[in-house]
Design a protein around this motif. Structure first.
Motif, PDB file in Angstrom:
ATOM      1  N   SER A 237     -30.174  16.134 -30.395  1.00 62.23           N
ATOM      2  CA  SER A 237     -28.817  15.940 -30.913  1.00 62.23           C
ATOM      3  C   SER A 237     -28.077  14.875 -30.111  1.00 62.23           C
ATOM      4  O   SER A 237     -27.380  14.035 -30.685  1.00 62.23           O
ATOM      5  CB  SER A 237     -28.042  17.257 -30.853  1.00 62.23           C
ATOM      6  OG  SER A 237     -28.661  18.211 -31.656  1.00 62.23           O
ATOM      7  N   ILE A 238     -28.237  14.911 -28.806  1.00 62.90           N
ATOM      8  CA  ILE A 238     -27.605  13.890 -27.958  1.00 62.90           C
ATOM      9  C   ILE A 238     -28.200  12.520 -28.263  1.00 62.90           C
ATOM     10  O   ILE A 238     -27.486  11.523 -28.350  1.00 62.90           O
ATOM     11  CB  ILE A 238     -27.762  14.255 -26.475  1.00 62.90           C
ATOM     12  CG1 ILE A 238     -26.941  15.504 -26.157  1.00 62.90           C
ATOM     13  CG2 ILE A 238     -27.350  13.098 -25.574  1.00 62.90           C
ATOM     14  CD1 ILE A 238     -27.198  16.081 -24.792  1.00 62.90           C
TER      15      ILE A 238
ATOM     16  N   TYR B 284     -29.516  11.484 -31.097  1.00 62.28           N
ATOM     17  CA  TYR B 284     -29.015  10.966 -32.365  1.00 62.28           C
ATOM     18  C   TYR B 284     -27.581  10.478 -32.214  1.00 62.28           C
ATOM     19  O   TYR B 284     -27.211   9.467 -32.795  1.00 62.28           O
ATOM     20  CB  TYR B 284     -29.088  11.997 -33.493  1.00 62.28           C
ATOM     21  CG  TYR B 284     -28.454  11.457 -34.740  1.00 62.28           C
ATOM     22  CD1 TYR B 284     -29.060  10.433 -35.442  1.00 62.28           C
ATOM     23  CD2 TYR B 284     -27.213  11.899 -35.172  1.00 62.28           C
ATOM     24  CE1 TYR B 284     -28.468   9.885 -36.557  1.00 62.28           C
ATOM     25  CE2 TYR B 284     -26.612  11.357 -36.289  1.00 62.28           C
ATOM     26  CZ  TYR B 284     -27.250  10.351 -36.970  1.00 62.28           C
ATOM     27  OH  TYR B 284     -26.656   9.793 -38.062  1.00 62.28           O
ATOM     28  N   GLY B 285     -26.797  11.187 -31.449  1.00 68.96           N
ATOM     29  CA  GLY B 285     -25.416  10.747 -31.218  1.00 68.96           C
ATOM     30  C   GLY B 285     -25.371   9.376 -30.581  1.00 68.96           C
ATOM     31  O   GLY B 285     -24.564   8.519 -30.959  1.00 68.96           O
ATOM     32  N   LEU B 286     -26.253   9.147 -29.623  1.00 72.43           N
ATOM     33  CA  LEU B 286     -26.311   7.827 -28.989  1.00 72.43           C
ATOM     34  C   LEU B 286     -26.872   6.774 -29.947  1.00 72.43           C
ATOM     35  O   LEU B 286     -26.429   5.626 -29.950  1.00 72.43           O
ATOM     36  CB  LEU B 286     -27.159   7.894 -27.719  1.00 72.43           C
ATOM     37  CG  LEU B 286     -26.566   8.701 -26.571  1.00 72.43           C
ATOM     38  CD1 LEU B 286     -27.576   8.826 -25.448  1.00 72.43           C
ATOM     39  CD2 LEU B 286     -25.284   8.060 -26.074  1.00 72.43           C
TER      40      LEU B 286
ATOM     41  N   ALA C 273     -26.493   6.687 -33.104  1.00 78.52           N
ATOM     42  CA  ALA C 273     -25.519   6.386 -34.155  1.00 78.52           C
ATOM     43  C   ALA C 273     -24.543   5.302 -33.736  1.00 78.52           C
ATOM     44  O   ALA C 273     -23.832   4.750 -34.582  1.00 78.52           O
ATOM     45  CB  ALA C 273     -24.760   7.652 -34.535  1.00 78.52           C
ATOM     46  N   ILE C 274     -24.529   4.975 -32.453  1.00 81.85           N
ATOM     47  CA  ILE C 274     -23.653   3.899 -31.979  1.00 81.85           C
ATOM     48  C   ILE C 274     -24.092   2.562 -32.571  1.00 81.85           C
ATOM     49  O   ILE C 274     -23.257   1.748 -32.969  1.00 81.85           O
ATOM     50  CB  ILE C 274     -23.652   3.848 -30.436  1.00 81.85           C
ATOM     51  CG1 ILE C 274     -23.000   5.111 -29.880  1.00 81.85           C
ATOM     52  CG2 ILE C 274     -22.947   2.600 -29.928  1.00 81.85           C
ATOM     53  CD1 ILE C 274     -23.127   5.258 -28.381  1.00 81.85           C
TER      54      ILE C 274
ATOM     55  N   ALA D 244     -28.983   4.765 -40.098  1.00 82.27           N
ATOM     56  CA  ALA D 244     -28.321   5.938 -39.524  1.00 82.27           C
ATOM     57  C   ALA D 244     -28.808   7.212 -40.207  1.00 82.27           C
ATOM     58  O   ALA D 244     -29.049   8.223 -39.542  1.00 82.27           O
ATOM     59  CB  ALA D 244     -26.811   5.798 -39.649  1.00 82.27           C
TER      60      ALA D 244
ATOM     61  N   LEU E 285     -30.886  10.445 -38.726  1.00 77.83           N
ATOM     62  CA  LEU E 285     -30.393  11.817 -38.850  1.00 77.83           C
ATOM     63  C   LEU E 285     -31.483  12.747 -39.375  1.00 77.83           C
ATOM     64  O   LEU E 285     -31.602  13.889 -38.941  1.00 77.83           O
ATOM     65  CB  LEU E 285     -29.193  11.857 -39.792  1.00 77.83           C
ATOM     66  CG  LEU E 285     -28.598  13.229 -40.085  1.00 77.83           C
ATOM     67  CD1 LEU E 285     -28.002  13.812 -38.811  1.00 77.83           C
ATOM     68  CD2 LEU E 285     -27.541  13.130 -41.160  1.00 77.83           C
TER      69      LEU E 285
END
Length: 78
Positions: free
Chosen positions: A16-17, A19-21, A23-24, A66, A70
């Motif tokens: 999850s972390i 993917y969050g990074l 998505a930048i 993106a 995901l």
């Protein structure tokens, strides 16, 4: 057995972390696309149709990356 469950939970949290990074990148790409498109429209308003079409195409490619990012943790997480 509980150790394996803890490790699996930690790996999902890291995914999850990650993917969050990740998505930048598409976020920055979309900003660049529309920022440069706005500049191009200001310089050549007569080419608005072509510029807007290229903006939408670039936006779709960035967002596709993106969305693929995901979905991949769900594909490989199973």
């Amino acid at each position: 057995m509980s150790t394996l469950a803890a490790v699996t939970g930690d790996l999902k949290a890291l995914g999850s972390i990650g993917y969050g990074l990740a998505a930048i990148g598409p976020g920055v790409g979309v900003g660049i696309i529309f920022g440069n498109g706005t500049q191009a429209l200001a310089r050549q308003p007569e080419a608005a149709g072509l510029i807007r079409a290229n903006q939408i195409l670039g936006f779709a490619f960035c967002e596709a990356l993106a969305l693929i990012g995901l979905v991949m943790p769900f594909v490989y997480g199973s």
